[in-house]
Structures are given as structure tokens and as C-alpha cells.
Design a protein around this motif. Sequence first.
Motif, mmCIF file in Angstrom:
data_model
loop_
_atom_site.group_PDB
_atom_site.id
_atom_site.type_symbol
_atom_site.label_atom_id
_atom_site.label_comp_id
_atom_site.label_asym_id
_atom_site.label_seq_id
_atom_site.Cartn_x
_atom_site.Cartn_y
_atom_site.Cartn_z
ATOM 1 N N ARG A 54 0.810 -1.219 0.000
ATOM 2 C CA ARG A 54 0.000 0.000 0.000
ATOM 3 C C ARG A 54 0.851 1.281 0.000
ATOM 4 O O ARG A 54 0.332 2.358 0.161
ATOM 5 C CB ARG A 54 -0.928 -0.007 1.219
ATOM 6 C CG ARG A 54 -2.009 -1.046 1.092
ATOM 7 C CD ARG A 54 -2.670 -1.402 2.412
ATOM 8 N NE ARG A 54 -3.690 -2.391 2.166
ATOM 9 C CZ ARG A 54 -3.444 -3.692 2.012
ATOM 10 N NH1 ARG A 54 -2.202 -4.158 2.096
ATOM 11 N NH2 ARG A 54 -4.443 -4.535 1.777
ATOM 12 N N ARG A 55 2.144 1.140 -0.185
ATOM 13 C CA ARG A 55 3.058 2.292 -0.162
ATOM 14 C C ARG A 55 3.222 2.818 -1.586
ATOM 15 O O ARG A 55 3.561 2.060 -2.499
ATOM 16 C CB ARG A 55 4.412 1.880 0.394
ATOM 17 C CG ARG A 55 5.409 3.024 0.495
ATOM 18 C CD ARG A 55 6.716 2.594 1.152
ATOM 19 N NE ARG A 55 6.488 2.432 2.576
ATOM 20 C CZ ARG A 55 6.566 1.268 3.225
ATOM 21 N NH1 ARG A 55 6.857 0.159 2.589
ATOM 22 N NH2 ARG A 55 6.345 1.203 4.523
ATOM 23 N N VAL A 56 2.997 4.123 -1.746
ATOM 24 C CA VAL A 56 3.112 4.760 -3.058
ATOM 25 C C VAL A 56 4.063 5.946 -2.927
ATOM 26 O O VAL A 56 3.786 6.881 -2.169
ATOM 27 C CB VAL A 56 1.726 5.241 -3.570
ATOM 28 C CG1 VAL A 56 1.867 5.920 -4.928
ATOM 29 C CG2 VAL A 56 0.725 4.083 -3.633
ATOM 30 N N GLN A 57 5.163 5.893 -3.648
ATOM 31 C CA GLN A 57 6.139 6.982 -3.655
ATOM 32 C C GLN A 57 5.766 7.954 -4.770
ATOM 33 O O GLN A 57 5.590 7.555 -5.912
ATOM 34 C CB GLN A 57 7.549 6.429 -3.899
ATOM 35 C CG GLN A 57 8.640 7.466 -3.789
ATOM 36 C CD GLN A 57 8.877 7.926 -2.364
ATOM 37 O OE1 GLN A 57 8.777 7.150 -1.419
ATOM 38 N NE2 GLN A 57 9.182 9.200 -2.201
ATOM 39 N N VAL A 58 5.618 9.230 -4.421
ATOM 40 C CA VAL A 58 5.281 10.263 -5.404
ATOM 41 C C VAL A 58 6.385 11.318 -5.353
ATOM 42 O O VAL A 58 6.579 11.966 -4.320
ATOM 43 C CB VAL A 58 3.897 10.881 -5.126
ATOM 44 C CG1 VAL A 58 3.587 11.973 -6.143
ATOM 45 C CG2 VAL A 58 2.810 9.807 -5.149
ATOM 46 N N GLY A 59 7.094 11.469 -6.450
ATOM 47 C CA GLY A 59 8.234 12.373 -6.452
ATOM 48 C C GLY A 59 9.312 11.844 -5.522
ATOM 49 O O GLY A 59 9.292 10.686 -5.105
ATOM 50 N N ASP A 60 10.240 12.716 -5.181
ATOM 51 C CA ASP A 60 11.353 12.300 -4.323
ATOM 52 C C ASP A 60 11.019 12.326 -2.842
ATOM 53 O O ASP A 60 11.640 11.620 -2.060
ATOM 54 C CB ASP A 60 12.560 13.215 -4.558
ATOM 55 C CG ASP A 60 13.146 13.053 -5.949
ATOM 56 O OD1 ASP A 60 13.003 11.964 -6.537
ATOM 57 O OD2 ASP A 60 13.732 14.036 -6.448
ATOM 58 N N ALA A 61 10.045 13.145 -2.459
ATOM 59 C CA ALA A 61 9.874 13.419 -1.033
ATOM 60 C C ALA A 61 8.567 12.921 -0.430
ATOM 61 O O ALA A 61 8.410 12.968 0.787
ATOM 62 C CB ALA A 61 9.983 14.922 -0.792
ATOM 63 N N LEU A 62 7.623 12.459 -1.235
ATOM 64 C CA LEU A 62 6.306 12.116 -0.698
ATOM 65 C C LEU A 62 6.061 10.611 -0.739
ATOM 66 O O LEU A 62 6.156 9.983 -1.794
ATOM 67 C CB LEU A 62 5.205 12.823 -1.499
ATOM 68 C CG LEU A 62 5.328 14.340 -1.630
ATOM 69 C CD1 LEU A 62 4.160 14.886 -2.440
ATOM 70 C CD2 LEU A 62 5.408 14.999 -0.274
ATOM 71 N N THR A 63 5.726 10.065 0.423
ATOM 72 C CA THR A 63 5.357 8.658 0.515
ATOM 73 C C THR A 63 3.948 8.577 1.079
ATOM 74 O O THR A 63 3.677 9.085 2.172
ATOM 75 C CB THR A 63 6.327 7.877 1.433
ATOM 76 O OG1 THR A 63 7.650 8.014 0.919
ATOM 77 C CG2 THR A 63 5.937 6.412 1.502
ATOM 78 N N PHE A 64 3.069 7.950 0.315
ATOM 79 C CA PHE A 64 1.689 7.746 0.731
ATOM 80 C C PHE A 64 1.566 6.305 1.193
ATOM 81 O O PHE A 64 1.904 5.382 0.462
ATOM 82 C CB PHE A 64 0.726 7.975 -0.443
ATOM 83 C CG PHE A 64 0.674 9.407 -0.889
ATOM 84 C CD1 PHE A 64 -0.373 10.230 -0.513
ATOM 85 C CD2 PHE A 64 1.672 9.934 -1.698
ATOM 86 C CE1 PHE A 64 -0.428 11.557 -0.922
ATOM 87 C CE2 PHE A 64 1.631 11.256 -2.121
ATOM 88 C CZ PHE A 64 0.583 12.068 -1.732
ATOM 89 N N LEU A 65 1.109 6.113 2.428
ATOM 90 C CA LEU A 65 0.887 4.773 2.959
ATOM 91 C C LEU A 65 -0.607 4.621 3.202
ATOM 92 O O LEU A 65 -1.148 5.188 4.161
ATOM 93 C CB LEU A 65 1.661 4.557 4.260
ATOM 94 C CG LEU A 65 1.420 3.221 4.945
ATOM 95 C CD1 LEU A 65 1.800 2.055 4.039
ATOM 96 C CD2 LEU A 65 2.182 3.144 6.248
ATOM 97 N N PHE A 66 -1.257 3.879 2.319
ATOM 98 C CA PHE A 66 -2.688 3.645 2.479
ATOM 99 C C PHE A 66 -2.891 2.672 3.621
ATOM 100 O O PHE A 66 -2.225 1.644 3.714
ATOM 101 C CB PHE A 66 -3.298 3.136 1.168
ATOM 102 C CG PHE A 66 -3.432 4.230 0.157
ATOM 103 C CD1 PHE A 66 -4.582 5.009 0.118
ATOM 104 C CD2 PHE A 66 -2.400 4.518 -0.717
ATOM 105 C CE1 PHE A 66 -4.698 6.055 -0.784
ATOM 106 C CE2 PHE A 66 -2.515 5.561 -1.621
ATOM 107 C CZ PHE A 66 -3.663 6.324 -1.656
ATOM 108 N N GLU A 67 -3.805 3.036 4.513
ATOM 109 C CA GLU A 67 -4.023 2.277 5.742
ATOM 110 C C GLU A 67 -5.161 1.277 5.576
ATOM 111 O O GLU A 67 -6.108 1.525 4.831
ATOM 112 C CB GLU A 67 -4.357 3.230 6.895
ATOM 113 C CG GLU A 67 -3.330 4.320 7.141
ATOM 114 C CD GLU A 67 -2.017 3.851 7.767
ATOM 115 O OE1 GLU A 67 -1.870 2.635 8.060
ATOM 116 O OE2 GLU A 67 -1.128 4.695 7.945
ATOM 117 N N ASN A 68 -5.028 0.164 6.277
ATOM 118 C CA ASN A 68 -6.117 -0.797 6.363
ATOM 119 C C ASN A 68 -6.151 -1.358 7.785
ATOM 120 O O ASN A 68 -5.388 -0.926 8.663
ATOM 121 C CB ASN A 68 -6.001 -1.884 5.292
ATOM 122 C CG ASN A 68 -4.910 -2.902 5.574
ATOM 123 O OD1 ASN A 68 -4.121 -2.765 6.505
ATOM 124 N ND2 ASN A 68 -4.854 -3.936 4.767
#
Length: 185
Positions: A34-48
Motif C-alpha cells: 500500500r506504499r506509493v512513492q510520489v516524487g522524491d519526497a512524498l510517501t503515501f501509505l494507504f491504511e487498512n
Amino acid sequence: MMEKVRRNEILDYVTYTEQRGEIRDEALAAKNARRVQVGDALTFLFENHTTVRYQILEMLRVEQIVKEAEIQHEIDTYNELLGVDGGLGCTLLIGIDDPAERDIKLRAWLDLPKHIHAELEDGSRVSATYDVRQVGEDRVSSVQFLHFPVGGKVPVAIVVDHPELTARTELSDPQRAALTADLAS
């Protein structure tokens, strides 16, 4: 609605410590999917359910929380990270190693949460909602809790269209499969 973590799923911190390796492995596998890296500095961790339960257990272990009211407070707090009404919840981590650069960018990106979107298959974008308590008067927090009200639809990409930070990351098939399962739960 995504299944919330219930009190009867939370172990006392001593029992959790004994089982931590197995629970941690399961949670890290869920996070990786569920981890999505966007650009160099942003990490989105979708929670469940699995990732939130793990966070609660870790907090209770680290803080050695044993009082029922405090345990319930942690459960209630972390359950807020889960998506509601066919939406997805995530933790956004802004990772900039250099403290001076981080300070500059967090100030420049003050309105970043308003520029984050989930892109759907039809090309439409769903803007993230965020906790305004995490945005100060002069800088954004390096950890944000976001919700994407996607109406049960799985995003194909995460898009940032801030004037000082523009990036788009397409979700992989495994990421989309994980979010599909989360929306179905």
C-alpha cells in the motif's frame, strides 16, 4: 466501510511483545503493498485494518499503556486513519533528510494538502481531505493524515499539482489489488 479495529483485537503489550515478530511481518507486508512513492519526497501509505492494528499495538508497547481509557483512546485515534463510506485513508510522509531544506520546503508547501488528488480510471480527480490541525500558520507538518473520498473506486494514480511540487505516480497492479481488497472489506 472499512472494518475498524476493535478492543478485543488488541493484546496487552507483554503478550504483543512475545508475538511481535509475526504480527510485524504481516503488517510490513500490508504496508509494502500500500506504499506509493510520489516524487522524491512524498510517501503515501494507504491504511487498512492490519496496518492500523499494528500501529496501535506498537504505541501500546512503546508507551507501555495499560489503562483501559488510554487503550481505547489509541484505538479511536488510529481508527480515524481508515477510509470511510467507500473512501481510502492514508498517511502521507514528507521525507526530506536535510533539516534546513526540510524547513524551507515545509514552509513553501504550506498548502500542499489542497493539491493532492487520487486519479480515477475515467481521468477524474478526487481531492484529498485532510486534518487542518496538521497545518500550522507557517508550515505544513511532515506527517499528514489524508482521506480520499473515492466512492468505492480504486485510484489509478496519485497526483500532486502544487506550484512548487508537481508529480504523478501510477499505482501498480499489486497496489491496486490491495486497495481493491480494502474497499471491499
